[in-house]
Design a protein around this motif. Structure first.
Motif, PDB file in Angstrom:
ATOM      1  N   ILE A  59      -4.935   2.847  -5.105  1.00 62.28           N
ATOM      2  CA  ILE A  59      -4.934   1.892  -5.798  1.00 62.28           C
ATOM      3  C   ILE A  59      -6.064   0.687  -5.669  1.00 62.28           C
ATOM      4  CG2 ILE A  59      -3.746  -0.190  -6.816  1.00 62.28           C
ATOM      5  CD1 ILE A  59      -1.362   1.417  -6.932  1.00 62.28           C
ATOM      6  N   LEU A  60      -6.254   0.710  -4.144  1.00 65.08           N
ATOM      7  CA  LEU A  60      -7.070  -0.540  -3.667  1.00 65.08           C
ATOM      8  C   LEU A  60      -8.390   0.064  -3.601  1.00 65.08           C
ATOM      9  CD1 LEU A  60      -4.710  -1.870  -0.709  1.00 65.08           C
ATOM     10  CD2 LEU A  60      -5.043  -2.641  -2.963  1.00 65.08           C
ATOM     11  N   ARG A  61      -8.772   1.440  -3.956  1.00 63.06           N
ATOM     12  CA  ARG A  61      -9.948   1.703  -3.759  1.00 63.06           C
ATOM     13  C   ARG A  61     -10.522   1.263  -5.413  1.00 63.06           C
ATOM     14  NH1 ARG A  61      -9.181   7.814  -1.018  1.00 63.06           N
ATOM     15  NH2 ARG A  61      -8.924   6.749   1.209  1.00 63.06           N
ATOM     16  N   SER A  62      -9.905   0.815  -6.303  1.00 60.81           N
ATOM     17  CA  SER A  62     -10.311   0.720  -7.519  1.00 60.81           C
ATOM     18  C   SER A  62     -10.075  -0.645  -8.175  1.00 60.81           C
ATOM     19  CB  SER A  62      -9.943   1.849  -8.555  1.00 60.81           C
ATOM     20  OG  SER A  62     -10.200   1.827 -10.074  1.00 60.81           O
ATOM     21  N   GLY A  63     -11.128  -1.259  -8.968  1.00 57.96           N
ATOM     22  CA  GLY A  63     -10.894  -2.565  -9.337  1.00 57.96           C
ATOM     23  C   GLY A  63      -9.826  -2.482 -10.503  1.00 57.96           C
ATOM     24  N   TRP A  64     -10.231  -1.365 -11.469  1.00 51.43           N
ATOM     25  CA  TRP A  64      -9.412  -1.187 -12.542  1.00 51.43           C
ATOM     26  C   TRP A  64      -7.993  -0.845 -12.241  1.00 51.43           C
ATOM     27  CZ3 TRP A  64     -10.856  -2.947 -16.990  1.00 51.43           C
ATOM     28  CH2 TRP A  64     -12.303  -3.045 -17.173  1.00 51.43           C
ATOM     29  N   LEU A  65      -7.710   0.098 -11.179  1.00 49.15           N
ATOM     30  CA  LEU A  65      -6.228   0.306 -10.811  1.00 49.15           C
ATOM     31  C   LEU A  65      -5.628  -0.809 -10.296  1.00 49.15           C
ATOM     32  CD1 LEU A  65      -6.994   4.044  -9.401  1.00 49.15           C
ATOM     33  CD2 LEU A  65      -5.888   3.320 -11.512  1.00 49.15           C
ATOM     34  N   THR A  66      -6.368  -1.634  -9.400  1.00 47.34           N
ATOM     35  CA  THR A  66      -5.750  -2.970  -9.065  1.00 47.34           C
ATOM     36  C   THR A  66      -5.389  -3.706 -10.171  1.00 47.34           C
ATOM     37  OG1 THR A  66      -7.131  -2.769  -6.950  1.00 47.34           O
ATOM     38  CG2 THR A  66      -6.195  -4.993  -7.886  1.00 47.34           C
ATOM     39  N   THR A  67      -6.247  -4.071 -11.268  1.00 50.76           N
ATOM     40  CA  THR A  67      -5.824  -4.659 -12.367  1.00 50.76           C
ATOM     41  C   THR A  67      -4.606  -4.026 -13.104  1.00 50.76           C
ATOM     42  OG1 THR A  67      -7.918  -5.428 -12.672  1.00 50.76           O
ATOM     43  CG2 THR A  67      -6.437  -5.891 -14.608  1.00 50.76           C
ATOM     44  N   GLY A  68      -4.495  -3.024 -13.244  1.00 51.01           N
ATOM     45  CA  GLY A  68      -3.429  -2.292 -13.939  1.00 51.01           C
ATOM     46  C   GLY A  68      -2.038  -2.443 -13.007  1.00 51.01           C
ATOM     47  N   PHE A  69      -2.202  -2.200 -11.698  1.00 47.80           N
ATOM     48  CA  PHE A  69      -0.920  -2.545 -10.801  1.00 47.80           C
ATOM     49  C   PHE A  69      -0.602  -3.844 -10.803  1.00 47.80           C
ATOM     50  CE2 PHE A  69       0.849  -2.767  -6.534  1.00 47.80           C
ATOM     51  CZ  PHE A  69       1.729  -2.085  -6.820  1.00 47.80           C
ATOM     52  N   VAL A  70      -1.386  -5.061 -10.903  1.00 55.69           N
ATOM     53  CA  VAL A  70      -0.987  -6.363 -11.136  1.00 55.69           C
ATOM     54  C   VAL A  70      -0.235  -6.389 -12.400  1.00 55.69           C
ATOM     55  CG1 VAL A  70      -1.729  -8.723 -11.440  1.00 55.69           C
ATOM     56  CG2 VAL A  70      -2.816  -7.089  -9.565  1.00 55.69           C
ATOM     57  N   LEU A  71      -1.041  -5.831 -13.406  1.00 50.50           N
ATOM     58  CA  LEU A  71       0.007  -6.106 -14.554  1.00 50.50           C
ATOM     59  C   LEU A  71       1.338  -5.393 -14.741  1.00 50.50           C
ATOM     60  CD1 LEU A  71      -3.330  -5.435 -17.106  1.00 50.50           C
ATOM     61  CD2 LEU A  71      -1.831  -7.713 -16.567  1.00 50.50           C
ATOM     62  N   LEU A  72       1.325  -4.357 -13.917  1.00 50.79           N
ATOM     63  CA  LEU A  72       2.664  -3.626 -13.731  1.00 50.79           C
ATOM     64  C   LEU A  72       3.520  -4.580 -13.004  1.00 50.79           C
ATOM     65  CD1 LEU A  72       4.407  -1.140 -14.050  1.00 50.79           C
ATOM     66  CD2 LEU A  72       3.400  -0.081 -12.050  1.00 50.79           C
ATOM     67  N   MET A  73       3.410  -5.050 -11.996  1.00 50.30           N
ATOM     68  CA  MET A  73       3.959  -6.134 -11.388  1.00 50.30           C
ATOM     69  C   MET A  73       4.466  -7.151 -12.224  1.00 50.30           C
ATOM     70  SD  MET A  73       2.470  -6.397  -7.249  1.00 50.30           S
ATOM     71  CE  MET A  73       0.887  -7.150  -7.784  1.00 50.30           C
ATOM     72  N   PHE A  74       3.601  -7.712 -12.986  1.00 50.41           N
ATOM     73  CA  PHE A  74       3.940  -8.739 -13.950  1.00 50.41           C
ATOM     74  C   PHE A  74       5.002  -8.386 -14.738  1.00 50.41           C
ATOM     75  CE2 PHE A  74       3.345 -11.365 -17.733  1.00 50.41           C
ATOM     76  CZ  PHE A  74       3.411 -12.692 -17.255  1.00 50.41           C
ATOM     77  N   THR A  75       4.908  -7.110 -15.672  1.00 50.21           N
ATOM     78  CA  THR A  75       5.682  -6.650 -16.364  1.00 50.21           C
ATOM     79  C   THR A  75       6.958  -6.454 -16.022  1.00 50.21           C
ATOM     80  OG1 THR A  75       3.938  -5.456 -17.564  1.00 50.21           O
ATOM     81  CG2 THR A  75       5.968  -4.807 -18.127  1.00 50.21           C
TER      82      THR A  75
END
Length: 251
Positions: A59-75
């Motif tokens: 996840i930390l290798r990709s900006g898009w995956l990082t954004t998705g992971f943050v959105l998942l945490m928020f959800t």
């Protein structure tokens, strides 16, 4: 401990099992709640951290995956808070309260460059802020609803005196809901004197100096205080407007 790191091995497993068992037994025997819920929480934490550990590097290798992971945490934070409040159908309003606290704080620290736009920096700060806002929102909304149900007669009396519904509700629930800010306030007041929080210790263990660790922890504490204050305010307003947990009338 070896070179400042926790030693992973059989001894750690035994210690964790014993600590979890102590917590569960104390909660059960002391009548503080369900001992099973403590065990389930501990097991879930272990499973979730194991899963995150396996995928976080990718996840930390990709900006898009990082954004998705943050959105998942928020959800997940929104759904958890909505369930804790007792209003799972009001997840959209819970998201408004959480987002109102989290988005400005993350936006400010990232846009200013104080926290670099690197996944390895974004994920931890986002997780800390989202987690703090989640806890504060659920506590504030629950306190507000409980207070309005308990003192519904006073709410009706305030209406009879001519107060609008929102003002009457806030008069009853706002002071109690504000207690949700006591933990972050106490943590901020006593940092360095009573506790050395995780961000401070983590930065030190990562090899940074004490000054860098101190400013990082200060940013986390002040950011948390700002995010939680806004989230609590919005949550209380939503309860007063009967948008969040509208059925608080005493049965």
């Amino acid at each position: 401990m070896t070179d400042g790191a926790v030693v992973a091995g059989p001894a750690l497993v035994v210690v964790l099992v014993l600590l979890l068992a102590i917590a569960a037994v104390v909660v059960w025997l002391g009548g503080l709640g369900s001992g099973r819920s403590v065990l389930v929480a501990g097991v879930r934490a272990a499973a979730q951290l194991a899963a995150v550990s396996l995928v976080i590097v990718g996840i930390l290798r990709s900006g898009w995956l990082t954004t998705g992971f943050v959105l998942l945490m928020f959800t997940i934070a929104v759904l958890t808070a909505a369930k804790r409040i007792g209003a799972p159908r009001d997840a959209a309003w819970v998201a408004l309260a959480l987002g109102g606290g989290v988005v400005p704080v993350l936006g400010l620290v990232l846009a200013s460059g104080v926290v670099p736009l690197h996944p390895v920096a974004v994920v931890p700060i986002a997780g800390i802020v989202i987690g703090g806002a989640m806890t504060a929102t659920s506590q504030a909304a629950r306190r507000a609803v409980e207070e309005l149900r308990t003192r519904y007669g006073e709410y009706e009396a305030a209406l009879a005196l001519g107060l609008p519904q929102r003002a009457a509700a806030l008069e009853i629930c706002r002071p109690s809901a504000g207690h949700a800010l006591i933990p972050p306030l106490d943590q901020t007041r006593t940092v360095g004197l009573v506790t050395l929080p995780g961000a401070f210790v983590g930065v030190l263990l990562g090899g940074a100096g004490p000054v860098q660790a101190g400013v990082t922890q200060l940013l986390v504490l002040i950011g948390l205080l700002a995010a939680e204050s806004v989230a609590v305010l919005i949550a209380v307003e939503l309860v007063a407007f009967r948008r969040l947990h509208a059925q608080w009338r005493r049965s």
